[in-house]
Design an enzyme around this catalytic site. Structure first.
Site, mmCIF file in Angstrom:
data_model
loop_
_atom_site.group_PDB
_atom_site.id
_atom_site.type_symbol
_atom_site.label_atom_id
_atom_site.label_comp_id
_atom_site.label_asym_id
_atom_site.label_seq_id
_atom_site.Cartn_x
_atom_site.Cartn_y
_atom_site.Cartn_z
ATOM 1 N N ASN A 90 -7.203 70.318 -6.981
ATOM 2 C CA ASN A 90 -7.619 71.524 -6.264
ATOM 3 C C ASN A 90 -8.523 71.235 -5.066
ATOM 4 O OD1 ASN A 90 -8.555 74.482 -5.969
ATOM 5 N ND2 ASN A 90 -10.452 73.396 -6.483
ATOM 6 N N SER A 143 -1.267 75.288 0.660
ATOM 7 C CA SER A 143 -1.760 76.483 1.343
ATOM 8 C C SER A 143 -0.600 77.113 2.101
ATOM 9 C CB SER A 143 -2.870 76.112 2.331
ATOM 10 O OG SER A 143 -3.165 77.182 3.207
ATOM 11 N N TYR A 156 -5.908 70.551 8.973
ATOM 12 C CA TYR A 156 -5.731 71.222 7.684
ATOM 13 C C TYR A 156 -4.260 71.590 7.472
ATOM 14 C CZ TYR A 156 -6.410 74.663 3.951
ATOM 15 O OH TYR A 156 -6.334 75.373 2.766
ATOM 16 N N ALA A 158 -1.579 70.226 8.771
ATOM 17 C CA ALA A 158 -0.775 69.025 8.545
ATOM 18 C C ALA A 158 -1.008 68.459 7.149
ATOM 19 C CB ALA A 158 -1.108 67.973 9.605
ATOM 20 N N SER A 159 -2.249 68.499 6.684
ATOM 21 C CA SER A 159 -2.546 67.952 5.355
ATOM 22 C C SER A 159 -1.885 68.768 4.259
ATOM 23 C CB SER A 159 -4.066 67.891 5.130
ATOM 24 O OG SER A 159 -4.629 69.180 4.922
ATOM 25 N N LYS A 160 -1.881 70.072 4.409
ATOM 26 C CA LYS A 160 -1.300 70.919 3.372
ATOM 27 C C LYS A 160 0.228 70.872 3.392
ATOM 28 C CE LYS A 160 -5.060 72.226 1.415
ATOM 29 N NZ LYS A 160 -5.366 71.760 0.042
#
Length: 254
Positions: A90, A143, A156, A158-160
């Protein structure tokens, strides 16, 4: 109880969605190790849960950005209740800033926690589950921004997105070991992180493009994690479940 006796590890569990997941799993009979880098907040969360009558909760302080700490904490969490059945990745961070202003430091920090830690803990958990021989479940936090981008969150976003493809890849390779891997993609959720990001930019609590016209509560998101962790989702793997009040479904709205 849907998770009676299940041994669970939840990262980023000191507050917000992580704490809501831990509480929801405890309600369903699980034994839960809460992991977070803030010792003070973690102790507060553990005390809160104990005051609510949950005796099968434990906590470990860990900075997921430090590989040695992650591996040590994972081993400790797996040993806490004699094994592991469910891992919830998480923990996550974000910085709201223009693409042209993103520093290497911020880019790397976002990927260290949002992607690398998910990969490494997922790998460690899968190895433990395989050694146990009973299968298991891994649920990763993505997300709506990993499905459809928004401005000033390039790192953010790109990471998700990476989490979604990592989840699908894990699901394919781990299915023979009876390990299911899924992701959850929330939209606007009333959490400390979301409030901070929106206050910094002067944004409302939710988008007018969200048909339900409100942000989700952490418990509403935790309920989806509970479903994916339970036997009710026994044939669900490789999926990313959107929990966004219809926001992305309303994408053509001007």
């Amino acid at each position: 109880m849907r998770l009676a006796g299940k041994r669970v590890l939840v990262t980023g569990a000191a507050r917000g969605i992580g704490l809501a997941i831990a509480r929801r799993f405890l309600e369903e009979g699980a034994q839960v190790v809460l992991l977070d880098r803030s010792g003070e907040e973690l102790q507060g969360a553990l005390t809160e849960l104990e005051n609510e009558g949950y005796s099968s909760a434990a906590a470990q302080v860990c900075d997921l950005r430090v590989p040695a700490q992650l591996e040590q904490s994972a081993a400790g969490a797996f040993a806490q209740f004699g094994g592991i059945d469910i891992v919830v990745n998480n923990a996550g961070i974000a910085f709201r800033e223009a693409f042209l202003d993103i520093s290497h430091e911020h880019w790397n920090a976002v990927f260290e926690i949002n992607v690398r830690a998910v990969f490494r803990l997922g790998q460690l958990a899968a190895r433990q589950m395989i050694a146990q021989g009973g299968g298991g479940t891994i649920i990763n936090m993505s997300s709506k921004n990993g499905i459809s981008a928004s401005a000033e969150l390039a790192h953010y976003n790109a990471s998700k997105a990476a989490v979604i493809l990592l989840t699908e890849s894990m699901a394919v390779e781990l299915a023979p070991y009876r390990i299911r891997v899924n992701a959850v993609a929330p939209g606007f959720v009333d959490t400390p992180l979301d409030r901070r990001l929106r206050e910094e930019s002067g944004l409302p609590s939710h988008s007018e493009h969200t048909p339900m016209k409100r942000a989700a509560t952490p418990r509403e998101v935790a309920n989806v994690f509970l479903f994916l962790a339970s036997d009710d989702a026994a044939y669900v793997t490789g999926e990313t479940v959107r929990v966004d009040g219809g926001h992305l479904a309303n994408g053509s709205e001007l």
